[in-house]
Write a protein that holds these residues in place. Structure first.
Motif, mmCIF file in Angstrom:
data_model
loop_
_atom_site.group_PDB
_atom_site.id
_atom_site.type_symbol
_atom_site.label_atom_id
_atom_site.label_comp_id
_atom_site.label_asym_id
_atom_site.label_seq_id
_atom_site.Cartn_x
_atom_site.Cartn_y
_atom_site.Cartn_z
ATOM 1 N N SER A 21 -60.201 88.576 -58.806
ATOM 2 C CA SER A 21 -59.204 87.621 -59.276
ATOM 3 C C SER A 21 -57.857 88.314 -59.394
ATOM 4 C CB SER A 21 -59.597 87.040 -60.635
ATOM 5 O OG SER A 21 -60.806 86.328 -60.554
ATOM 6 N N CYS A 22 -56.816 87.541 -59.205
ATOM 7 C CA CYS A 22 -55.438 88.033 -59.329
ATOM 8 C C CYS A 22 -54.691 87.014 -60.176
ATOM 9 C CB CYS A 22 -54.815 88.167 -57.949
ATOM 10 S SG CYS A 22 -53.052 88.568 -57.937
ATOM 11 N N GLY A 35 -51.114 88.239 -51.220
ATOM 12 C CA GLY A 35 -51.742 89.181 -50.306
ATOM 13 C C GLY A 35 -52.745 90.049 -51.031
ATOM 14 N N TRP A 36 -53.796 90.404 -50.319
ATOM 15 C CA TRP A 36 -54.760 91.379 -50.836
ATOM 16 C C TRP A 36 -54.718 92.604 -49.926
ATOM 17 C CZ3 TRP A 36 -57.348 91.364 -55.340
ATOM 18 C CH2 TRP A 36 -57.449 90.148 -56.039
ATOM 19 N N PHE A 37 -54.597 93.751 -50.544
ATOM 20 C CA PHE A 37 -54.569 95.027 -49.851
ATOM 21 C C PHE A 37 -55.650 95.921 -50.439
ATOM 22 C CE2 PHE A 37 -50.443 94.808 -47.605
ATOM 23 C CZ PHE A 37 -49.919 93.661 -48.186
ATOM 24 N N ARG A 38 -56.015 96.937 -49.692
ATOM 25 C CA ARG A 38 -56.940 97.914 -50.232
ATOM 26 C C ARG A 38 -56.541 99.302 -49.742
ATOM 27 N NH1 ARG A 38 -62.549 96.379 -46.996
ATOM 28 N NH2 ARG A 38 -61.906 97.135 -44.917
ATOM 29 N N GLN A 39 -56.896 100.284 -50.548
ATOM 30 C CA GLN A 39 -56.592 101.667 -50.197
ATOM 31 C C GLN A 39 -57.776 102.552 -50.543
ATOM 32 O OE1 GLN A 39 -52.888 103.144 -51.830
ATOM 33 N NE2 GLN A 39 -52.745 104.698 -50.228
ATOM 34 N N ALA A 40 -58.331 103.146 -49.509
ATOM 35 C CA ALA A 40 -59.429 104.085 -49.684
ATOM 36 C C ALA A 40 -58.852 105.491 -49.805
ATOM 37 C CB ALA A 40 -60.385 103.992 -48.501
ATOM 38 N N PRO A 41 -59.599 106.414 -50.400
ATOM 39 C CA PRO A 41 -59.097 107.789 -50.550
ATOM 40 C C PRO A 41 -58.685 108.389 -49.213
ATOM 41 C CG PRO A 41 -61.055 107.484 -51.874
ATOM 42 C CD PRO A 41 -60.908 106.238 -51.051
ATOM 43 N N GLY A 42 -57.477 108.943 -49.178
ATOM 44 C CA GLY A 42 -56.992 109.590 -47.972
ATOM 45 C C GLY A 42 -56.521 108.668 -46.882
ATOM 46 N N LYS A 43 -56.488 107.362 -47.161
ATOM 47 C CA LYS A 43 -56.070 106.396 -46.150
ATOM 48 C C LYS A 43 -54.857 105.611 -46.623
ATOM 49 C CE LYS A 43 -60.566 105.770 -43.938
ATOM 50 N NZ LYS A 43 -61.566 104.772 -43.452
ATOM 51 N N CYS A 97 -53.658 93.102 -55.415
ATOM 52 C CA CYS A 97 -53.040 91.853 -55.005
ATOM 53 C C CYS A 97 -51.529 92.000 -55.132
ATOM 54 C CB CYS A 97 -53.551 90.665 -55.812
ATOM 55 S SG CYS A 97 -53.053 90.626 -57.540
ATOM 56 N N ALA A 98 -50.841 91.183 -54.373
ATOM 57 C CA ALA A 98 -49.387 91.243 -54.353
ATOM 58 C C ALA A 98 -48.842 89.872 -53.990
ATOM 59 C CB ALA A 98 -48.909 92.288 -53.345
ATOM 60 N N THR A 99 -47.610 89.630 -54.349
ATOM 61 C CA THR A 99 -46.982 88.357 -54.010
ATOM 62 C C THR A 99 -45.729 88.587 -53.186
ATOM 63 O OG1 THR A 99 -45.726 88.329 -56.079
ATOM 64 C CG2 THR A 99 -47.828 87.164 -56.047
ATOM 65 N N GLY A 100 -45.487 87.661 -52.287
ATOM 66 C CA GLY A 100 -44.318 87.769 -51.435
ATOM 67 C C GLY A 100 -43.684 86.407 -51.240
ATOM 68 N N TRP A 119 -46.706 93.694 -57.461
ATOM 69 C CA TRP A 119 -48.042 94.259 -57.250
ATOM 70 C C TRP A 119 -48.799 94.361 -58.556
ATOM 71 C CZ3 TRP A 119 -49.966 95.919 -52.474
ATOM 72 C CH2 TRP A 119 -49.063 95.871 -51.420
ATOM 73 N N GLY A 120 -50.114 94.182 -58.461
ATOM 74 C CA GLY A 120 -50.963 94.471 -59.595
ATOM 75 C C GLY A 120 -51.296 95.947 -59.645
ATOM 76 N N GLN A 121 -52.075 96.314 -60.651
ATOM 77 C CA GLN A 121 -52.400 97.725 -60.861
ATOM 78 C C GLN A 121 -53.601 98.178 -60.047
ATOM 79 O OE1 GLN A 121 -53.380 95.302 -62.768
ATOM 80 N NE2 GLN A 121 -55.544 95.730 -63.179
ATOM 81 N N GLY A 122 -54.326 97.239 -59.481
ATOM 82 C CA GLY A 122 -55.477 97.568 -58.648
ATOM 83 C C GLY A 122 -56.778 97.518 -59.416
#
Length: 129
Positions: A21-22, A35-43, A97-100, A119-122
């Motif tokens: 949820s956002c 928008g939904w984004f994701r970040q894996a370690p090192g990526k 999540c983020a808004t644009g 942006w949210g905090q993740g």
């Protein structure tokens, strides 16, 4: 003060599901694309889905999540959602999540972090047995 807050992350076995949820506070989420984004370690941070603010509900999905993830929004609750099914270990990441403003998300749009202002905090999603 305008804020976004993600929730719903956690540890899930392969093949499992989660719903993120956002929730927005201090502004009306309905005016913005989510928008939904994701970040894996090192990526690098990856844009995986986006939903427009328009009535047609146009949305974008990255190939890596298409058919497994579903984005939605409930403007009355000032909240966006990302339903994630058939999770696998490669989905392990911090999800944001983020808004644009003024974004139309369809198959021709590839979410870019520079297009999203708030942006949210993740929230951490870990897929592991």
């Amino acid at each position: 003060q305008a804020q976004l807050a993600e929730s719903g992350g956690g540890l899930v076995p392969p093949g499992g599901s989660l719903r993120l949820s956002c929730t927005a506070s201090g502004f009306r989420l309905g005016y913005y694309a989510i928008g939904w984004f994701r970040q894996a370690p090192g990526k690098e941070r990856e844009g995986i889905s986006c939903i427009s603010s328009t009535d047609d509900g146009a949305a974008y999905y990255a190939e890596s999540v298409k058919g497994r993830f579903t984005i939605s929004r409930d403007n009355a609750k000032n909240t966006g959602y990302l339903q994630m099914n058939s999770l696998n270990p490669e989905d392990t990441a911090i999800y944001y999540c983020a808004t644009g403003p003024d974004l139309y998300c369809d198959d021709t749009y590839n979410p870019d972090v520079r297009d999203f202002a708030s942006w949210g905090q993740g929230t951490q999603v870990t897929v592991s047995s």
